[in-house]
Structure formats: C-alpha cells, structure tokens
Design an enzyme around this catalytic site. Structure first.
Site, PDB file in Angstrom:
ATOM      1  N   HIS A 151       0.815  -1.214   0.000  1.00 51.84           N
ATOM      2  CA  HIS A 151       0.000   0.000   0.000  1.00 51.84           C
ATOM      3  C   HIS A 151       0.849   1.264   0.000  1.00 51.84           C
ATOM      4  O   HIS A 151       0.339   2.361   0.217  1.00 51.84           O
ATOM      5  CB  HIS A 151      -0.957  -0.016   1.191  1.00 51.84           C
ATOM      6  CG  HIS A 151      -2.018  -1.056   1.067  1.00 51.84           C
ATOM      7  ND1 HIS A 151      -1.762  -2.397   1.226  1.00 51.84           N
ATOM      8  CD2 HIS A 151      -3.335  -0.961   0.761  1.00 51.84           C
ATOM      9  CE1 HIS A 151      -2.879  -3.082   1.045  1.00 51.84           C
ATOM     10  NE2 HIS A 151      -3.845  -2.240   0.753  1.00 51.84           N
TER      11      HIS A 151
ATOM     12  N   ILE B  99       3.311  -0.432  20.277  1.00 56.44           N
ATOM     13  CA  ILE B  99       1.915  -0.343  19.848  1.00 56.44           C
ATOM     14  C   ILE B  99       1.437  -1.702  19.331  1.00 56.44           C
ATOM     15  O   ILE B  99       2.147  -2.381  18.579  1.00 56.44           O
ATOM     16  CB  ILE B  99       1.762   0.737  18.767  1.00 56.44           C
ATOM     17  CG1 ILE B  99       1.931   2.132  19.403  1.00 56.44           C
ATOM     18  CG2 ILE B  99       0.410   0.645  18.051  1.00 56.44           C
ATOM     19  CD1 ILE B  99       2.066   3.252  18.402  1.00 56.44           C
ATOM     20  N   THR B 100       0.255  -2.098  19.757  1.00 52.91           N
ATOM     21  CA  THR B 100      -0.380  -3.323  19.267  1.00 52.91           C
ATOM     22  C   THR B 100      -1.472  -2.914  18.283  1.00 52.91           C
ATOM     23  O   THR B 100      -2.317  -2.082  18.606  1.00 52.91           O
ATOM     24  CB  THR B 100      -0.988  -4.122  20.430  1.00 52.91           C
ATOM     25  OG1 THR B 100       0.034  -4.420  21.389  1.00 52.91           O
ATOM     26  CG2 THR B 100      -1.617  -5.416  19.941  1.00 52.91           C
ATOM     27  N   MET B 101      -1.429  -3.476  17.079  1.00 52.12           N
ATOM     28  CA  MET B 101      -2.378  -3.033  16.052  1.00 52.12           C
ATOM     29  C   MET B 101      -2.769  -4.165  15.120  1.00 52.12           C
ATOM     30  O   MET B 101      -1.920  -4.881  14.588  1.00 52.12           O
ATOM     31  CB  MET B 101      -1.775  -1.892  15.223  1.00 52.12           C
ATOM     32  CG  MET B 101      -2.724  -1.350  14.160  1.00 52.12           C
ATOM     33  SD  MET B 101      -2.043   0.068  13.266  1.00 52.12           S
ATOM     34  CE  MET B 101      -0.779  -0.735  12.248  1.00 52.12           C
TER      35      MET B 101
ATOM     36  N   SER C 165      -7.756  -6.664   6.187  1.00 52.72           N
ATOM     37  CA  SER C 165      -8.824  -6.742   5.210  1.00 52.72           C
ATOM     38  C   SER C 165      -9.790  -7.839   5.641  1.00 52.72           C
ATOM     39  O   SER C 165      -9.432  -8.736   6.403  1.00 52.72           O
ATOM     40  CB  SER C 165      -8.179  -7.047   3.856  1.00 52.72           C
ATOM     41  OG  SER C 165      -8.986  -7.820   3.059  1.00 52.72           O
TER      42      SER C 165
ATOM     43  N   LYS D  61     -17.690 -15.710   8.285  1.00 51.12           N
ATOM     44  CA  LYS D  61     -17.549 -14.665   9.305  1.00 51.12           C
ATOM     45  C   LYS D  61     -16.976 -13.382   8.699  1.00 51.12           C
ATOM     46  O   LYS D  61     -17.466 -12.283   8.973  1.00 51.12           O
ATOM     47  CB  LYS D  61     -16.674 -15.165  10.455  1.00 51.12           C
ATOM     48  CG  LYS D  61     -17.302 -16.321  11.219  1.00 51.12           C
ATOM     49  CD  LYS D  61     -16.423 -16.794  12.363  1.00 51.12           C
ATOM     50  CE  LYS D  61     -17.073 -17.954  13.102  1.00 51.12           C
ATOM     51  NZ  LYS D  61     -16.250 -18.419  14.245  1.00 51.12           N
TER      52      LYS D  61
ATOM     53  N   HIS E  51       3.513  -5.663  16.286  1.00 53.57           N
ATOM     54  CA  HIS E  51       4.803  -5.505  16.952  1.00 53.57           C
ATOM     55  C   HIS E  51       5.979  -5.654  15.993  1.00 53.57           C
ATOM     56  O   HIS E  51       7.089  -5.224  16.306  1.00 53.57           O
ATOM     57  CB  HIS E  51       4.929  -6.510  18.104  1.00 53.57           C
ATOM     58  CG  HIS E  51       4.095  -6.160  19.291  1.00 53.57           C
ATOM     59  ND1 HIS E  51       4.359  -6.618  20.566  1.00 53.57           N
ATOM     60  CD2 HIS E  51       2.989  -5.372  19.416  1.00 53.57           C
ATOM     61  CE1 HIS E  51       3.453  -6.135  21.409  1.00 53.57           C
ATOM     62  NE2 HIS E  51       2.606  -5.396  20.724  1.00 53.57           N
ATOM     63  N   GLU E  52       5.736  -6.258  14.841  1.00 52.86           N
ATOM     64  CA  GLU E  52       6.829  -6.432  13.877  1.00 52.86           C
ATOM     65  C   GLU E  52       7.215  -5.138  13.180  1.00 52.86           C
ATOM     66  O   GLU E  52       8.309  -5.039  12.604  1.00 52.86           O
ATOM     67  CB  GLU E  52       6.448  -7.482  12.827  1.00 52.86           C
ATOM     68  CG  GLU E  52       5.403  -7.048  11.799  1.00 52.86           C
ATOM     69  CD  GLU E  52       3.972  -7.226  12.258  1.00 52.86           C
ATOM     70  OE1 GLU E  52       3.065  -7.151  11.412  1.00 52.86           O
ATOM     71  OE2 GLU E  52       3.745  -7.440  13.471  1.00 52.86           O
TER      72      GLU E  52
END
EC number: 1.1.1.130
Length: 332
Positions: free
Chosen positions: A44, A168-170, A174, A225, A305-306
């Site tokens: 992106h 930061i955890t994120m 998609s 789902k 975290h990567e």
C-alpha cells in the site's frame, strides 16, 4: 533493489509535481507514501503508487479539493471528502477524531465521498502514538464474493484497531484472507500464499496469488464470518457518513472512488490512570507470549509488533523495492 527514504520520496514528489500538484500537497503525499513503504507495507506504499497516479490522471482524485464538515453532533462529526487525496484526508480525519476525543473522551468522524486511504494502519498508529485507541475502517468497490457466491458483491473493507501499548499493538486487516496488495507482493516474489487465499476457476481452494488476482474469487477471512463482517462494516460506514455503499460505488462509479470511511479515537487516560493502563497491557502481552509454542521455530507474535523491527531494518539497510515496480514509477 534497495533505495533510500529520500530517493523514494523524491521519486514520488517528482511524479506528483509533474501532474501540477501544489508543492505542499505533493510533499505531504510523497512523505506518506514513503513512510508507508519504509514501515514495510510495500503493498500500500510503493506498489500502490502507480495505481494512485492512474486514478489521479483519470480524474477520480481531485488533488486541490478540501474536505468539508457537514454535520457536528458533539463527539460525532460527518465530513465530505470532496474526492480529495485519500491518505492526506484520512490523516486529517483521524486528527479531528483525536481532537473530539480530547473534549468528549471519544471522537467519531464519518467521511463520505473519499478516495482510497492507502495504508489504513497509518491512521490507527497515528492515534495510538498519541495515547489514544484508534479504530477505523473503509468500504470499497465490490472485489470479493460474499460467502456462497462466485460474483463479487462485497468489499474487502479493511478494519484497523490500534492500542497504545509499548510497543503499539495493532490489527490492520482486510476482510479477505489477503488483500489484493498482498496477493501482488507474493506474486511478484514468486511465492505461493502461506494458506489458501481464494478459489481457482474450478471452485477449489488455492494458494496461487496470480489465479486469485485474475478471477477475483478472493476468500473472505474466516469464510462466512469475514463475509458477514464486511457487510456490517459497509452498512455502518454508509449510514453514519450518509455516503455511498459498496453497491453504490460499484454500480455508479467507473472505478473505486467516492467511498465511505469511519475514524474513531478514544482517550484511554480519561478512564484509567497511566500506571494501571501500562501494567494491565503488559500482563496481557506477557500472558500471550509466554504460552508454550506449537513449533519452537515459530514465535508467538502480537499484532503490529513487527513494524518497529521492519522500520529499523529499512532505515539501516535501505528499502526494498521490486525492480518492475521501480521501473513503472520511473516511467510515470
């Protein structure tokens, strides 16, 4: 091949200025594309840039447009993007959600008539860096079959949730098993997908990215789902923004533009003190990462975290760009 951040940003800036984009707008847009790529999200960032320019040249993107606020209801605002540049508009909308959260504890900005925001994770990260929970999502053109169908009728509608932990955890995901951008990344690298990502022409699950790119039978995340979540995210974004749904974008526009997006910021520190917040988050992370591994060679990872390591590696060793993608950009 490897390029520096400055080389990458300079290439983007040159192409934008050649389209008569104002200097400050071109600089800010080039910066965001380069930062996304430097963070390791090539799909992106640099890989998406030629497609962005195609839409700019086609008139889908209006570079000098200014987003306008339509409705204000305290913690909730509704904006019209006026089809301005997607990543710059999204950054502004999350900034506005943060401002609202500072006043009300939570801020929600619903945006209509928007363009593709490129890396959605940038805006969740933007909030988390300032100590807020960041949540955002967008709808899209129909690029995925709903569960049980062969024909594309729903969007991949990426959802981002970012938590101000250290690091930061994120989650940036998609509603398909893989975004089309990640299909391209794997195809260019000559790799199969690590797990099934769609159906082949015979209706069988496949790991071949090129097959899925061609027939558009991408697999919803979690099967039915992910299909269901895509649908309700589209409905919420459409209603809150009074904007276009996946159906409207697909049936009424010549390409993917005029989409609807949601940006939410929550000021955690209004609800919990900093020391308690940090201790609770650390306990969650430690509890997860100390689980016994199923495979000693595969680490237990926390989402997002990567990116700290990817960013450090790219700053130290240069940013990897596919030769064919770089050639496309040089030719623009």
């Amino acid at each position: 091949m490897k390029v520096t951040f400055e080389e990458l940003k300079g290439a983007f800036y040159r192409v934008l200025r050649s389209r008569n984009i104002a200097e400050d707008t071109a600089d800010a847009c080039a910066e965001m594309f380069a930062r996304t790529t430097e963070s390791g999200v090539y799909s992106h960032g640099v890989n998406r840039f030629p497609r962005f320019i195609q839409q700019l040249d086609n008139g889908d993107i209006i570079p000098d447009a200014k987003p306008q606020r339509v409705t204000s209801l305290g913690a909730i605002e509704q904006w019209d993007a006026q089809r301005a540049i997607g990543n710059l508009t999204a950054k502004k909308m999350m900034d506005r959600a943060i401002e609202l959260a500072s006043d009300h504890g939570i801020g929600l900005v619903a945006l209509r008539n928007a363009n593709h925001w490129m890396r959605g994770g940038s805006y969740g990260w933007q909030a988390a860096e300032k100590g807020y929970i960041g949540i955002c999502w967008t709808n899209s053109i129909a690029v995925m079959p709903p569960w049980g169908a062969k024909e594309c009728r729903i969007g991949t509608n990426p959802l981002i949730v970012a938590i101000p932990s250290t690091p930061i955890t994120m989650v940036d995901m998609s509603m398909s098993m893989f975004s089309y951008g990640m299909l391209e990344v794997n195809r260019l690298a000559g790799r199969e997908l690590p797990v099934d990502g769609g159906f082949d022409d015979n209706g069988q699950l496949t790991k071949e990215p090129g097959v899925i790119e061609k027939n558009r039978r991408i697999l919803p995340m979690g099967y039915w789902k992910g299909s269901g979540l895509s649908i309700v995210l589209d409905m919420i974004a459409t209603l809150l923004s009074n904007g276009s749904s996946v159906a409207e974008v697909t049936q009424e526009n010549s390409d993917e533009y005029g989409v609807s997006q949601i940006f939410i910021a929550i000021e955690v520190d209004k609800l919990i003190d900093g020391a308690t917040r940090d201790a609770k988050l650390q306990r969650i992370m430690d509890f997860i990462t100390t689980a016994e591994r199923a495979d000693d060679n595969v680490a237990i990872r926390l989402p997002g975290h990567e990116f700290t390591k990817l960013l450090d590696d790219n700053r130290r060793h240069g940013i990897t760009v596919d030769d064919s993608v770089w050639a496309k950009i040089q030719a623009l």
